[in-house]
Scaffold this active site. Structure first.
Site, short mmCIF file in Angstrom:
data_model
loop_
_atom_site.label_atom_id
_atom_site.label_comp_id
_atom_site.label_asym_id
_atom_site.label_seq_id
_atom_site.Cartn_x
_atom_site.Cartn_y
_atom_site.Cartn_z
N GLU A 192 -2.49 -8.30 0.59
CA GLU A 192 -2.65 -9.32 1.65
C GLU A 192 -1.33 -10.04 1.94
O GLU A 192 -1.31 -11.25 2.17
CB GLU A 192 -3.71 -10.36 1.26
CG GLU A 192 -4.98 -9.75 0.75
CD GLU A 192 -6.05 -9.61 1.80
OE1 GLU A 192 -5.84 -10.10 2.92
OE2 GLU A 192 -7.07 -8.99 1.51
C1 LIG Z 1 -5.41 -3.67 -5.90
C2 LIG Z 1 -4.93 -3.49 -4.49
C3 LIG Z 1 -5.84 -3.48 -3.45
C4 LIG Z 1 -5.42 -3.27 -2.13
N1 LIG Z 1 -6.35 -3.23 -1.12
C5 LIG Z 1 -5.95 -2.91 0.14
C6 LIG Z 1 -6.91 -2.74 1.19
O1 LIG Z 1 -8.12 -2.93 0.99
N2 LIG Z 1 -6.47 -2.36 2.42
C7 LIG Z 1 -5.15 -2.16 2.70
O2 LIG Z 1 -4.83 -1.82 3.82
N3 LIG Z 1 -4.21 -2.34 1.72
C8 LIG Z 1 -4.58 -2.70 0.46
N4 LIG Z 1 -3.64 -2.84 -0.55
C9 LIG Z 1 -2.24 -2.59 -0.24
C10 LIG Z 1 -1.41 -3.86 -0.12
O3 LIG Z 1 -1.78 -4.60 1.01
C11 LIG Z 1 0.07 -3.43 -0.12
O4 LIG Z 1 0.35 -2.96 -1.42
C12 LIG Z 1 1.00 -4.57 0.26
O5 LIG Z 1 0.89 -4.86 1.62
C13 LIG Z 1 2.46 -4.25 -0.06
O6 LIG Z 1 2.82 -3.01 0.47
P1 LIG Z 1 3.51 -1.91 -0.47
O7 LIG Z 1 2.74 -1.80 -1.73
O8 LIG Z 1 3.70 -0.69 0.36
O9 LIG Z 1 4.91 -2.53 -0.85
P2 LIG Z 1 6.23 -2.48 0.05
O10 LIG Z 1 5.96 -2.99 1.40
O11 LIG Z 1 6.85 -1.15 -0.08
O12 LIG Z 1 7.13 -3.55 -0.72
C14 LIG Z 1 7.74 -3.25 -1.98
C15 LIG Z 1 8.51 -4.50 -2.42
O13 LIG Z 1 9.51 -4.83 -1.45
C16 LIG Z 1 9.33 -6.16 -1.00
N5 LIG Z 1 9.66 -6.23 0.41
C17 LIG Z 1 9.20 -5.43 1.41
N6 LIG Z 1 9.71 -5.81 2.58
C18 LIG Z 1 10.50 -6.89 2.32
C19 LIG Z 1 11.32 -7.74 3.14
N7 LIG Z 1 11.38 -7.62 4.47
N8 LIG Z 1 12.00 -8.76 2.52
C20 LIG Z 1 11.91 -8.93 1.18
N9 LIG Z 1 11.15 -8.15 0.37
C21 LIG Z 1 10.46 -7.15 0.94
C22 LIG Z 1 7.86 -6.47 -1.26
O14 LIG Z 1 7.62 -7.87 -1.34
C23 LIG Z 1 7.62 -5.75 -2.57
O15 LIG Z 1 8.07 -6.54 -3.61
C24 LIG Z 1 -4.04 -3.09 -1.86
C25 LIG Z 1 -3.10 -3.14 -2.90
C26 LIG Z 1 -3.54 -3.34 -4.22
C27 LIG Z 1 -2.54 -3.39 -5.32
#
Ligand SMILES: Cc1cc2nc3c(=O)[nH]c(=O)nc-3n(C[C@H](O)[C@H](O)[C@H](O)COP(=O)(O)OP(=O)(O)OC[C@H]3O[C@@H](n4cnc5c(N)ncnc54)[C@H](O)[C@@H]3O)c2cc1C
Length: 402
Positions: free
Chosen positions: A363
């Site tokens: 989120e």
């Molecule tokens: C248990 C669980 C349940 C989930 N449920 C859902 C769901 O129901 N539906 C759904 O759609 N998604 C879901 N998600 C996914 C979740 O929303 C994403 O994991 C989240 O949005 C982060 O995306 P990512 O994991 O690809 O990380 P990334 O976007 O790849 O980020 C990796 C790291 O880089 C940092 N970062 C990225 N961009 C920037 C920036 N511009 N500036 C500084 N730092 C940055 C992030 O903060 C993070 O620390 C779920 C995740 C988990 C763990």
């Protein structure tokens, strides 16, 4: 300004905390240990009205306001994050976007089975290669006569393997960035739609987290939510609702950490005294209480804004950011107070620590919320009115049978 809960809110609070203690707590540790989804809780939550708590009665909902959604989320997460996640996703990320953006026919047809639990629903935005960067999604939807053909993969989707209904996002116009994304409602059983469960998670073991694969899934136009190109706005407005539930739930888990830490600190003796008498332990307890008080104010403010029909993206982001970070800190301190026992699943606090880590990632990660708050502070970001706003709560409308 009035900070007292109404008798109806107090009744919901009592009901949800009773449910958490009597129905969730006795079974949740085994589900967490076995990585199993507590299916048996769904009909019970449906019967208490939790699955459609803030939807109008005419759509099968409980006819309560948005603050009630916060109270239910808080009470459920007092027991376990996984159970609260179900509400945040099913109601916050799926049913409420239909309530906000759906046509009269979609609301009439789709909402009642969601509110009663006949259908369980999820939200697929994240992909293997795109989380925070929504515009980086690879899923595509192309027109085929009156239908759309959807292809792509969604990853990290809560309830993916449990849901009957899927709100997913795909690009109808890949050249338009976020303005080329469209939202669709898919149904389990449709050709080309498959799901699976992700193994090996750190926490939320009693929640199902998985993937959705779409291989030329045929979607009738009646299942498009909003207009073509409105998908990003729909997704962000859905997050306004679910983040609110996540924030409220985080307050619940801090309350659980505080209650369990106080109980343990009074029982455990070192050097001839209960550890509750040591100021270094008291400092951790005081910080938990501080987080509860601050977090609750942020959540209630966001809930109040929703009830008024006022935009609350900034306030909800702030509540989610603060409360989830505070919950992760509180769970860490709770494990510390429990010493070696806190490091085992004999007590609940180790589960809370693993679970609270997920909420600072989903989120919107804490980094994304930091960036959002900075851009509001610098006046670089303004929330513009949307074609469809979440309707203001009106008891007469919510409680009407038709
Ligand atoms: C248990 C669980 C349940 C989930 N449920 C859902 C769901 O129901 N539906 C759904 O759609 N998604 C879901 N998600 C996914 C979740 O929303 C994403 O994991 C989240 O949005 C982060 O995306 P990512 O994991 O690809 O990380 P990334 O976007 O790849 O980020 C990796 C790291 O880089 C940092 N970062 C990225 N961009 C920037 C920036 N511009 N500036 C500084 N730092 C940055 C992030 O903060 C993070 O620390 C779920 C995740 C988990 C763990």
């Amino acid at each position: 300004m009035d900070f007292t809960l109404t008798p109806e809110h107090k009744m919901i609070e009592q009901t949800v905390y009773d449910f958490a203690r009597k129905e969730v707590m006795p079974i949740i540790k085994e589900h967490d240990r076995n990585h199993t989804f507590p299916h048996e809780l769904l009909p019970k939550m449906a019967a208490l009205g939790f699955l459609g708590i803030c939807l109008p009665v005419r759509y099968g909902g409980a006819g309560m306001d948005y603050l009630s959604l916060g109270i239910v989320s808080e009470g459920l997460e007092f027991a376990d994050s996984s159970v609260r996640e179900t509400i945040a996703v099913h109601l916050g990320l799926h049913a409420l976007p239909i309530f906000q953006w759906g046509t009269a026919v979609q609301k009439r047809d789709f909402l009642p089975p969601l509110a009663t639990g006949e259908n369980i629903a999820c939200f697929g935005l994240t992909e293997p290669g795109a989380g925070s960067d929504v515009a980086g999604m690879g899923s595509r939807a192309r027109k085929d006569g009156g239908d759309y053909l959807l292809s792509g993969e969604k990853m990290w989707i809560t309830l993916a393997d449990v849901a009957d209904r899927f709100l997913v996002f795909a690009k109808t116009d890949p050249n338009k960035g976020v303005n080329g994304i469209t939202a669709f409602i898919l149904e389990r059983g449709w050709k080309g739609l498959t799901t699976g469960t992700i193994e090996g998670k750190m926490g939320v073991h009693a929640s199902n987290t998985g993937w959705i694969n779409m291989d030329e899934v045929r979607v009738p136009a009646s299942h498009r939510l909003g207009e073509e190109g409105e998908g990003f706005k729909i997704a962000m407005s859905a997050l306004d609702n679910a983040r609110y539930g996540v924030a409220a739930g985080a307050v619940g888990i801090i309350k659980a950490c505080l209650e369990e830490s106080i109980r343990y600190a009074k029982e455990r003796h070192t050097f001839g005294k209960a550890i509750a008498e040591y100021q270094l332990v008291q400092q951790m307890l005081a910080h938990m209480q501080q987080s509860i008080d601050i977090g609750q104010l942020l959540v209630w403010k966001a809930g109040w804004l929703k009830n008024q029909g006022l935009r609350n993206t900034r306030e909800t982001s702030m509540a989610k950011w603060y409360c989830t970070e505070a919950a992760n800190r509180a769970a860490n301190d709770a494990v510390q107070i429990h010493g070696a026992y806190g490091y085992s699943d004999e007590y609940n606090v180790e589960r809370h620590l693993r679970n609270t880590k997920s909420a600072v990632i989903y989120e919107g990660t804490s980094q994304i919320h930091t960036l959002m708050q900075a851009s509001y502070a610098l006046n670089e970001r303004q929330d513009r009115p949307m074609r469809c706003e979440l309707p203001a709560y009106d008891p007469a409308v919510w409680e009407a049978e038709s």
